[in-house]
Design an enzyme around this catalytic site. Structure first.
Site, PDB file in Angstrom:
ATOM      1  N   HIS A 109      36.840  80.110  63.962  1.00  0.00           N
ATOM      2  CA  HIS A 109      37.736  79.512  62.971  1.00  0.00           C
ATOM      3  C   HIS A 109      38.694  78.554  63.680  1.00  0.00           C
ATOM      4  O   HIS A 109      39.256  78.906  64.718  1.00  0.00           O
ATOM      5  CB  HIS A 109      38.519  80.611  62.251  1.00  0.00           C
ATOM      6  CG  HIS A 109      39.427  80.076  61.189  1.00  0.00           C
ATOM      7  ND1 HIS A 109      38.960  79.667  59.950  1.00  0.00           N
ATOM      8  CD2 HIS A 109      40.755  79.842  61.191  1.00  0.00           C
ATOM      9  CE1 HIS A 109      39.980  79.213  59.239  1.00  0.00           C
ATOM     10  NE2 HIS A 109      41.080  79.306  59.966  1.00  0.00           N
ATOM     11  N   ASP A 123      38.859  85.571  57.270  1.00  0.00           N
ATOM     12  CA  ASP A 123      39.437  85.093  58.536  1.00  0.00           C
ATOM     13  C   ASP A 123      40.437  86.093  59.119  1.00  0.00           C
ATOM     14  O   ASP A 123      41.340  85.705  59.864  1.00  0.00           O
ATOM     15  CB  ASP A 123      40.114  83.718  58.359  1.00  0.00           C
ATOM     16  CG  ASP A 123      39.136  82.641  57.915  1.00  0.00           C
ATOM     17  OD1 ASP A 123      37.956  82.704  58.315  1.00  0.00           O
ATOM     18  OD2 ASP A 123      39.547  81.745  57.157  1.00  0.00           O
TER      19      ASP A 123
END
Ligand code: GAR
Length: 210
Positions: free
Chosen positions: A109, A145
Site C-alpha cells: 500500500h 489496509d
C-alpha cells in the site's frame, strides 16, 4: 519452493520485480500464476513474457462482491499457492475471502500505514503538508489496509512536489521492499501469529521503516 500467485489490476511494475527476483533465485518460490480483474492490465503481458500462466476474472461480469470473491478464491485455489501477493490489486475484499487466505496473503500500500488507507494517498499526503510519505507491506486482514505491517519504507516530500513525482519516488521503494517481504513469507521467516506479524519468532515493529 513456495508457490506464489500474484493478483494485479494494472501496470504490474511490482509484479515485474517479484518475477525478476524469483527468476534470479532471490525468492525461494516460483510465480505459478497471475490473476487480473482487468483484461487490459499491462501486467498480464509481463507475466506472459516470463512464461507465467495468466487468468482474467472480470469483476464487471458479476452481480455481487460475494459472488466475485467466491470465484476468485476458487481460481486462486486452483494454483495451490503457498503465498498470495496483492500487487496493485484494486479491489476491496470480503471478510470471508480474506479469512480463507489468512496468513498467506500480503498487500503493498502506498502510504505509511496506518496513515492514508484507501485511495489517492500521494495527493492526500501532499495536501496535508506532510514532509514524509512512504509505502507499507502488510498481511491482509478483514480491516481495509489495516493488517499487521511487515515492512515500510519512507521517502521525503519536497516543497515543489507533484503527485506523479512522489508516486515515482515511492514506487522505487516499493520495488525494494516488496520482493524482500515476499521472500520472507515464502521462506517461512515471516508469519502471522495470533493476529501479529512475526519475523524469526519476534514481533515485528509496526513502524519498521527500512
Ligand atoms: C502501487 O503503487 C501499489 O502500492 C498500489 O498500486 C500501485 C500498483 O502499481 N496499490 C494500492 O493502491 C492498493 N490499494 P504496479 O501495478 O505498477 O505494481
Amino acid at each position: 519452493n513456495a508457490r506464489i500467485v500474484v493478483l494485479i489490476s494494472g501496470s504490474g511494475s511490482n509484479l515485474q520485480t517479484i518475477l525478476d527476483h524469483a527468476n534470479d533465485g532471490k525468492i525461494d518460490g516460483d510465480v505459478v500464476g497471475v490473476i487480473s480483474n482487468r483484461s487490459e492490465a499491462f501486467g498480464l503481458e509481463r507475466a506472459a513474457e516470463s512464461g507465467v500462466p495468466t487468468k482474467v476474472l472480470d469483476h464487471t461480469m458479476f452481480s455481487s462482491r460475494d459472488d466475485y470473491d467466491e470465484s476468485l478464491a476458487g481460481l486462486i485455489d486452483s494454483f495451490e499457492p503457498d503465498v498470495i501477493v496483492l500487487a496493485g490489486f484494486m479491489r476491496i475484499l470480503t471478510p470471508e475471502f480474506v479469512r480463507r487466505f489468512s496468513g498467506k496473503m500480503i498487500n503493498i500500500h502506498p502510504s505509511l500505514l496506518p496513515k492514508y488507507t484507501g485511495l489517492h494517498t500521494h495527493r492526500r499526503a501532499i495536501e496535508a503538508g506532510d514532509d514524509v510519505h512512504g509505502c507499507s507491506v502488510h498481511f491482509v486482514t478483514e480491516e481495509l489496509d489495516g493488517g499487521p505491517v511487515i515492512l515500510q519504507a519512507k521517502v521525503p516530500i519536497f516543497e515543489d512536489d507533484t503527485e506523479q513525482l512522489l508516486q515515482d519516488r515511492i514506487l522505487e521503494q516499493e520495488h525494494r521492499i516488496f520482493p524482500l517481504t515476499v521472500q520472507w513469507l515464502a521462506s517461512g521467516r515471516v508469519k502471522l501469529v495470533d493476529g501479529t506479524a512475526e519475523m524469526d519468532g519476534e514481533r515485528l515493529p509496526q513502524d519498521g521503516y527500512a
